[in-house]
Scaffold this motif. Structure first.
Motif, PDB file in Angstrom:
ATOM      1  N   ASP A 118      -1.006  14.216   7.744  1.00  0.00           N
ATOM      2  CA  ASP A 118      -1.588  12.910   8.030  1.00  0.00           C
ATOM      3  C   ASP A 118      -1.922  12.140   6.748  1.00  0.00           C
ATOM      4  O   ASP A 118      -1.979  12.707   5.658  1.00  0.00           O
ATOM      5  N   ASN A 119      -2.165  10.861   6.932  1.00  0.00           N
ATOM      6  CA  ASN A 119      -2.580  10.038   5.789  1.00  0.00           C
ATOM      7  C   ASN A 119      -3.726   9.120   6.198  1.00  0.00           C
ATOM      8  O   ASN A 119      -4.004   8.920   7.385  1.00  0.00           O
ATOM      9  N   ILE A 120      -4.390   8.604   5.161  1.00  0.00           N
ATOM     10  CA  ILE A 120      -5.474   7.638   5.380  1.00  0.00           C
ATOM     11  C   ILE A 120      -5.172   6.385   4.562  1.00  0.00           C
ATOM     12  O   ILE A 120      -4.362   6.448   3.632  1.00  0.00           O
ATOM     13  N   ILE A 121      -5.822   5.292   4.904  1.00  0.00           N
ATOM     14  CA  ILE A 121      -5.621   4.063   4.133  1.00  0.00           C
ATOM     15  C   ILE A 121      -6.953   3.633   3.520  1.00  0.00           C
ATOM     16  O   ILE A 121      -7.980   3.568   4.211  1.00  0.00           O
ATOM     17  N   THR A 122      -6.921   3.422   2.209  1.00  0.00           N
ATOM     18  CA  THR A 122      -8.111   2.893   1.525  1.00  0.00           C
ATOM     19  C   THR A 122      -7.751   1.556   0.894  1.00  0.00           C
ATOM     20  O   THR A 122      -6.571   1.239   0.723  1.00  0.00           O
ATOM     21  N   VAL A 163      -4.815  -7.882   5.648  1.00  0.00           N
ATOM     22  CA  VAL A 163      -4.633  -7.267   6.970  1.00  0.00           C
ATOM     23  C   VAL A 163      -3.167  -6.925   7.241  1.00  0.00           C
ATOM     24  O   VAL A 163      -2.843  -5.806   7.668  1.00  0.00           O
ATOM     25  N   GLU A 164      -2.285  -7.863   6.958  1.00  0.00           N
ATOM     26  CA  GLU A 164      -0.870  -7.603   7.274  1.00  0.00           C
ATOM     27  C   GLU A 164      -0.318  -6.466   6.426  1.00  0.00           C
ATOM     28  O   GLU A 164       0.448  -5.632   6.912  1.00  0.00           O
ATOM     29  N   ALA A 165      -0.721  -6.400   5.164  1.00  0.00           N
ATOM     30  CA  ALA A 165      -0.229  -5.323   4.285  1.00  0.00           C
ATOM     31  C   ALA A 165      -0.745  -3.964   4.779  1.00  0.00           C
ATOM     32  O   ALA A 165      -0.023  -2.960   4.742  1.00  0.00           O
ATOM     33  N   ILE A 166      -1.975  -3.946   5.279  1.00  0.00           N
ATOM     34  CA  ILE A 166      -2.539  -2.686   5.791  1.00  0.00           C
ATOM     35  C   ILE A 166      -1.749  -2.229   7.024  1.00  0.00           C
ATOM     36  O   ILE A 166      -1.352  -1.065   7.135  1.00  0.00           O
ATOM     37  N   LEU A 167      -1.490  -3.176   7.914  1.00  0.00           N
ATOM     38  CA  LEU A 167      -0.784  -2.811   9.147  1.00  0.00           C
ATOM     39  C   LEU A 167       0.669  -2.433   8.851  1.00  0.00           C
ATOM     40  O   LEU A 167       1.250  -1.581   9.531  1.00  0.00           O
ATOM     41  N   ALA A 168       1.216  -3.026   7.786  1.00  0.00           N
ATOM     42  CA  ALA A 168       2.589  -2.669   7.400  1.00  0.00           C
ATOM     43  C   ALA A 168       2.615  -1.263   6.801  1.00  0.00           C
ATOM     44  O   ALA A 168       3.608  -0.528   6.937  1.00  0.00           O
ATOM     45  N   VAL A 185      -3.993   0.231  -0.211  1.00  0.00           N
ATOM     46  CA  VAL A 185      -3.595  -1.170  -0.044  1.00  0.00           C
ATOM     47  C   VAL A 185      -4.714  -1.979  -0.689  1.00  0.00           C
ATOM     48  O   VAL A 185      -5.814  -2.094  -0.137  1.00  0.00           O
ATOM     49  N   TRP A 186      -4.437  -2.469  -1.885  1.00  0.00           N
ATOM     50  CA  TRP A 186      -5.496  -3.134  -2.646  1.00  0.00           C
ATOM     51  C   TRP A 186      -6.080  -4.329  -1.902  1.00  0.00           C
ATOM     52  O   TRP A 186      -5.366  -5.021  -1.160  1.00  0.00           O
ATOM     53  N   LEU A 187      -7.357  -4.546  -2.143  1.00  0.00           N
ATOM     54  CA  LEU A 187      -7.973  -5.779  -1.649  1.00  0.00           C
ATOM     55  C   LEU A 187      -7.289  -6.961  -2.333  1.00  0.00           C
ATOM     56  O   LEU A 187      -6.677  -6.808  -3.395  1.00  0.00           O
ATOM     57  N   GLU A 188      -7.426  -8.152  -1.725  1.00  0.00           N
ATOM     58  CA  GLU A 188      -6.887  -9.346  -2.376  1.00  0.00           C
ATOM     59  C   GLU A 188      -7.804  -9.722  -3.550  1.00  0.00           C
ATOM     60  O   GLU A 188      -8.876  -9.143  -3.710  1.00  0.00           O
ATOM     61  N   GLU A 189      -7.404 -10.712  -4.309  1.00  0.00           N
ATOM     62  CA  GLU A 189      -8.190 -11.130  -5.492  1.00  0.00           C
ATOM     63  C   GLU A 189      -9.648 -11.446  -5.148  1.00  0.00           C
ATOM     64  O   GLU A 189     -10.537 -11.254  -5.954  1.00  0.00           O
TER      65      GLU A 189
END
Ligand SMILES: Cc1ncc(COP(=O)(O)O)c(C=O)c1O
Length: 352
Positions: free
Chosen positions: A99-103, A135-140, A125-129
């Motif tokens: 499994d994996n997690i997203i930070t 959100v879209e990058a996280i879901l991708a 998935v880095w936060l934006e500036e």
């Protein structure tokens, strides 16, 4: 896109789903209404205040927390700091090596460390500036093995709250569990997500007595979630994970609501004064907006300024190695005299 029906059983590791938990002496016999003679736990019978095992379910403490936060006791799990709670979540839901997690860096470093300890892949998935989630990058980045998504709000080290709309969208669309770490929630006016556990079956909220409550030394972390999730975590927690002294000290403190409010107000006032003073220091390039008890500041040369502060007896956190945090220092808001000393030293070194 709406995700398919949430089913906790599909997220729990199979061995945990089928686990028969350890049953402690204090768990087995609870139904008594008279003075009983306890000869069931191999304790020393001579009273000294802590010769007995603590309540494994911390019932008195949960009762007060439940009434203060307006949830049911069955929606609460307590741990040896929120770090233990976070570790339990990994161990219950993430299959090592699969499994994996997203930070979302820059964020609290323990998510990554716990992923490494538990041999679980961490997808970043880095936060934006502006330190808000993409959100879209996280879901991708999400795939069928993505079990946990960590949202720290207010975020450490940036200090900002994560926007409600983005959190709602992630709760609606992420298929695994969403953990909202509210270690610093008491320093903001924004409402906690705790009551969201009734609306979102995939939501876990964590809080701690280490920050606003001033009890970092006793180690008490709180987890709020659906009864189903709490039941899973209860299965795997060490039987007596919150010791007697911690339970007693937390009980005393948690009812001192006015005192805690006064301290939090003083810290927020200190933060505002510190922000104003920092804006007059010539090597301070940016002060990030904070809803926590610390301030992230961009300076001209963080290593140099860090060393100068140390030489003057002040320890701050250099966050420069974190994504989006080049040349930043993180200042915890201290007591009035400590903040004054910090400002005085910053003024002195800015002139040298
Ligand atoms: C965001 C965040 N979560 C959790 C913790 C740890 O809390 P605890 O002391 O309850 O383990 C910290 C500590 O700095 C933190 O910054």
């Amino acid at each position: 896109m709406k995700k398919t029906q949430f089913n906790i059983k599909q997220l729990v590791r199979k061995n945990i789903l089928h686990l028969k938990p350890y049953s402690s002496a204090r768990d087995e016999f609870t139904d008594f209404d008279q003075d009983m003679v306890f000869l069931d736990a191999n304790e020393n019978p001579y009273e000294n205040g802590v010769n007995r095992y603590p309540d494994p379910q911390q019932k008195s403490l949960k009762k007060i927390i439940a009434s203060q936060r307006k949830v049911s006791e069955t929606n609460i799990l307590l741990g040896n700091g929120s770090d233990e709670v976070l570790d339990l979540i990994f161990r219950a839901f993430c299959e090592p090596g699969i499994d994996n997690i997203i930070t979302m860096p820059p964020t609290y470093g323990m998510y990554k460390v716990l992923a490494n300890i538990n041999n679980v892949e961490e997808q970043q998935v880095w936060l934006e500036e502006n330190f808000q989630p993409d959100v879209e990058a996280i879901l991708a980045a999400e795939n069928s093995d993505s079990k946990l998504l960590f949202i720290c709000s207010p975020n450490n080290p940036s200090g900002n709250l994560i926007e409600q709309k983005r959190i709602e969208e992630l709760l609606d669309r992420f298929s695994g569990l969403v953990i909202i770490d509210e270690a610093y929630i008491d320093f903001t006016d924004r409402k906690s997500w705790v009551e969201g556990i009734l609306r979102y079956p995939n939501l876990i909220v964590t809080q701690t007595l280490s920050k606003a409550y001033g009890l970092a030394g006793i180690r008490l972390g709180i987890c709020y979630a659906s009864e189903e999730i709490i039941d899973v975590l209860n299965k795997i927690k060490p039987p007596y994970n919150v010791n007697e002294l911690t339970q007693q000290r937390a009980l005393q403190r948690i009812i001192e609501e006015d005192q805690i409010k006064d301290e939090v107000s003083a810290i927020i006032k200190g933060r505002i004064q510190l922000e104003e003073a920092l804006s007059t220091i010539d090597f301070v390039e940016k002060i990030f907006r904070s809803d926590a008890n610390f301030i992230l500041v961009r300076v001209d040369d963080a290593n140099k300024r860090y060393d100068q502060l140390i030489k003057n007896g002040i320890v701050v956190r250099n966050r420069s190695t974190q994504p989006l945090c080049e040349n930043t220092l993180r200042f915890t808001v201290g007591a009035k005299e400590e903040n004054e000393k910090l400002i005085q030293v910053l003024m002195t070194i800015s002139k040298s």
